[in-house]
Design an enzyme around this catalytic site. Structure first.
Site, PDB file in Angstrom:
ATOM      1  N   ASP A 143       7.570   4.315  10.880  1.00  0.00           N
ATOM      2  CA  ASP A 143       7.912   2.930  10.629  1.00  0.00           C
ATOM      3  C   ASP A 143       6.776   1.959  10.908  1.00  0.00           C
ATOM      4  OD1 ASP A 143       9.758   0.953   9.885  1.00  0.00           O
ATOM      5  OD2 ASP A 143      10.002   0.424  11.992  1.00  0.00           O
TER       6      ASP A 143
ATOM      7  N   ASP B 228       0.867  -1.168   0.000  1.00  0.00           N
ATOM      8  CA  ASP B 228       0.000   0.000   0.000  1.00  0.00           C
ATOM      9  C   ASP B 228       0.908   1.223   0.000  1.00  0.00           C
ATOM     10  OD1 ASP B 228      -1.525   2.133   0.734  1.00  0.00           O
ATOM     11  OD2 ASP B 228      -2.579   1.099   2.350  1.00  0.00           O
TER      12      ASP B 228
ATOM     13  N   ASP C 274       1.264   5.084  -0.284  1.00  0.00           N
ATOM     14  CA  ASP C 274       0.429   6.263  -0.165  1.00  0.00           C
ATOM     15  C   ASP C 274       1.323   7.481  -0.149  1.00  0.00           C
ATOM     16  OD1 ASP C 274      -2.629   6.633   1.015  1.00  0.00           O
ATOM     17  OD2 ASP C 274      -1.290   8.327   1.303  1.00  0.00           O
TER      18      ASP C 274
END
Ligand code: SF4
Lengths: 344, 396
Positions: free
Chosen positions: B303, B100, B102
């Site tokens: 993180d 994912d 982004d």
């Protein structure tokens, strides 16, 4: 069919099983007939050695009968291990068989190593010209001790899903794979009542040893801390390290940071880690000192429950009521102390 | 002035548009959808409705068109009991590997506009797909599905049966690889003796040179090598190499020296794997090459594991994103480079709608230019939804 000595050295092989099926005694004969008394003794010896030395041990394989006894001792040892019942013991025994194989594999030819890999469902590619071994990344991920930096994929080559490994690396990976396989098999088997009756005194002896060990561990405060007040996450990581499982870096990190916050010294922490199968004093010491700040400028903090959860170190199914109230493993521990003081 | 009433009206408008869309457009269901958990954010609802399951595709379609979900998600994991209220009771069976990306995760995302930040994420995404997933890990194209997220990024679902049962630590290891975390420079660079001298029967090494990997090596070694070579050429070719280096954070003194030393001969030596440079410059090369070639998966310090969570929810392919009205569209690998979200993910109707803009807008959408002053405007529905969803306008 492989040679008899090979079957004896690697009794977990399909060929060995086949050999027993075709030439071996029946279960009843194996358990009760006098000629197999030696196999029964060796079976127990395997277990004793695994518990004490993390290696089931080698015996002379000079004669054919030596080999046959060695071969038959393996299924016996497994049956007894199942009857002892203790999950920690099963892990220990599986590790004992696997480390024994590892040591022997170091002296075998690469082609033999490859055949063992195949048997353990580890996918490898071998290039005869360049003499390079490559392993499928999934098998690598599953079995390599990636908690050590030099084992991380980032510090290795990978192309097209395969990583280059040395002979020794592959042997190490096979160790883990065999350990997992044996442990899984032992966990799913049921104790045979005839085996239990026949070996009941040995079984009880093992159970007694394990119980005293357990008590000793619980009773000896780790440094100044008391083990029964540890939160579930830390108990799990500690148990996994001590029984020689591959605990990911983040788990070890959290435990060390946690213990260090409780004012445990490096030496005390190292003592806890020293039972791990691949324990390396200098390397572990370096890691621990790095985390506790003894050798680096920062002292790392143990992560909170939420972070523990994202990293999958919080055993969600083992969380208790206190876990639901707190947000940091350290407050769990402190709360336990408070609870105890409040007790009349 | 604008009252709470028009905010309410705007929301109603979004909801109606979504409902109408779902009434006549089929959502493509994920594989094993009966084993997945579904979750939704409903217009005007508080929080997320979770632990839903659908065993027929019509039921999901019905749900979407009746409730007009603002955001629709499903679990990347499949479970024995997907609708059990507690995670432990669901009994995890496996999960796809999800990446994912982004634009929030990019280091300087705040300074970029919507279009610009999406371009930057796409660059990272292409790196992820080409270099890492297809190249290093060797995943087959048939097991990879690429999606525009409908919002500010891209998703890749890897469906290779070999990875479905990976646990979160094993997934973490893959992410660490892709982000270059824990890369040890001692494994990248090493010293090599260049000659030997003899004194009184003993031989000594004389002169050392720093060996770096060659571009054709596997994994990170080759990648770092290629990164360094690109970097050297980029610096050399620029009009003001010294300034370029200083932009990269090299001190004036080091930059001066480096530029002076970058002779043709030196460049050739670097390509052959000889990097005879000082420690600071070596560090600079490594770090810059790492930054250039690793995939920026995580937001700087935080993180958060991206792919490691084996139970995460992921936006439902072919649903609409509630903040943009754009569709979560599937992208073919060979069309990725050309993909333009504001053209290829626009699915809502053209019907004109009157909106009030908070500030002027300059945007190209659905192959049309819109230069809109900050006043009341009439625009196509898809643009109205986009602007209202992003809180730049309200309905009149
Ligand atoms: S809730 Fe916190 S303290 Fe309890 S097990 Fe999980 S991480 Fe540990």
């Amino acid at each position: 069919m492989r040679e008899l000595t090979i079957l004896a050295k690697y009794p977990f092989l399909q060929d060995t099983r086949q050999f027993i099926k075709e030439n071996g005694p029946s279960i009843d004969e194996l358990l009760y007939n006098p000629p197999y008394e030696r196999a029964r003794i060796i079976g127990i010896e395997r277990l004793d050695n695994a518990l004490k030395h993390r290696d089931v041990g080698s015996r002379s394989l000079a004669s054919e009968s030596d080999c046959i006894m060695e071969i038959l001792s393996y299924p016996l040892a497994r049956m007894v291990a199942v009857c002892i019942g203790d999950p920690y013991f099963k892990k220990r025994y599986a590790l004992g068989e696997a480390s024994h194989m590892y040591k022997q594999l170091l002296n075998e030819s690469t082609s033999f190593l490859l055949s063992i890999a195949k048997e353990l469902d580890v996918t490898v590619q071998y290039n005869t010209e360049k003499n390079t071994i490559k392993i499928f990344f999934k098998n690598y991920l599953r079995n390599a001790p990636t908690r050590y930096k030099e084992w991380k994929i980032v510090n290795r080559g990978i192309r097209n899903g395969f990583l280059s490994v040395s002979h020794k690396d592959l042997a190490r990976i096979l160790l883990e794979s065999l350990r997992k396989r044996i442990n899984k098999e032992l966990v799913t088997r049921k104790c045979d009542s005839n085996v239990y009756d026949l070996f009941s005194s040995d079984i009880k002896r093992f159970q007694y040893t394990l119980a005293t060990q357990q008590k000793k561990m619980e009773a000896t405060p780790v440094g100044k801390i008391s083990v029964e007040k540890l939160p579930p996450c830390m108990t799990e990581v500690l148990a996994a390290i001590q029984s020689g499982e591959n605990v990911p870096h983040m788990g070890r990190f959290s435990l060390v940071a946690f213990l260090s916050s409780l004012k445990l010294s490096t030496a005390e922490i190292l003592k806890l880690f020293s039972t791990a199968p691949d324990y390396q004093e200098d390397k572990t010491k370096y890691q621990v000192e790095h985390i506790t700040g003894a050798s680096s400028s920062t002292e790392y903090k143990c992560p909170g429950c939420e972070k523990m959860r994202t990293y999958g170190i919080c055993p969600v199914d083992k969380m208790d009521d206190l876990c639901k109230k707190i947000r940091h493993p350290l407050s769990y521990y402190n709360n336990k102390w408070k609870q105890e003081k409040q007790k009349p | 002035m604008r009252t709470g009433n028009s905010v309410q009206k705007s929301l109603e408008f979004l909801k109606n548009t979504f409902q109408t869309y779902y009434a006549s457009n089929k959502v493509k269901l994920p594989e094993r959808f009966g084993r997945r958990e579904f979750a939704f954010v409903l217009f005007g609802g508080k929080g997320m409705v979770r632990h839903l399951g659908f065993d027929k595709s019509e039921l999901l379609q019905e749900f979407l068109s009746e409730r007009g979900a603002q955001h629709a998600y499903y679990s990347s994991a499949y479970y024995q009991y997907p609708t059990a209220p507690k995670m432990v009771e669901k009994n995890w069976l496996g999960a796809e590997l999800i990446f994912d990306l982004d634009s929030d995760h990019l280091p300087n995302a705040e300074q970029m506009g919507y279009v610009e930040s999406l371009l930057a994420v796409k660059k990272e995404f292409i790196k992820l797909i080409d270099d890492f997933l297809l190249g290093d890990f060797g995943f087959k194209e048939k097991y990879m599905e690429l999606y525009f997220s409908g919002g500010r990024g891209y998703h890749c679902h890897v469906k290779d049966p070999a990875i479905l049962d990976l646990d979160s630590n094993e997934r973490r290891e893959i992410v660490d690889y892709i982000t270059g975390r824990d890369l040890q420079d001692s494994l990248i660079f090493h010293e090599q003796a260049t000659g030997r001298k003899r004194y009184g029967g003993h031989s000594f090494t004389s002169g050392k040179s720093l060996k770096m990997p060659t571009p054709d090596q596997d994994g990170w070694k080759g990648r770092i090598s290629r990164g360094i070579i690109d970097l050297v050429y980029e610096i050399k070719k620029s009009d003001n190499p010294q300034k370029r280096l200083e932009e990269y954070g090299v001190s004036v003194r080091d930059a001066e020296r480096l530029v002076a030393e970058l002779s043709e001969e030196r460049m050739r030596r670097i390509q052959d794997g000889m990097l005879d440079q000082s420690k600071t410059i070596r560090k600079f090369f490594l770090n810059s090459a790492l930054r250039k070639t690793a995939v920026a998966l995580t937001a700087g310090e935080t993180d958060e594991p991206v792919t490691c969570d084996v139970k995460r929810l992921i936006r439902l392919p072919s649903s609409l994103h509630g903040k943009t009205g754009l569709k979560v569209v599937k992208i073919n690998i060979d069309e990725l480079k050309e993909f333009n979200p504001l053209r290829d993910a626009v699915v809502l109707p053209e019907d004109p709608v009157r909106i009030a803009l908070q500030k002027s807008v300059n945007i190209q959408m659905n192959n049309q230019h819109f230069h809109l002053e900050n006043s009341d405007q009439e625009v196509p529905s898809y643009l109205a939804v986009f602007l209202i969803g992003r809180k730049q306008a309200i309905l009149l």
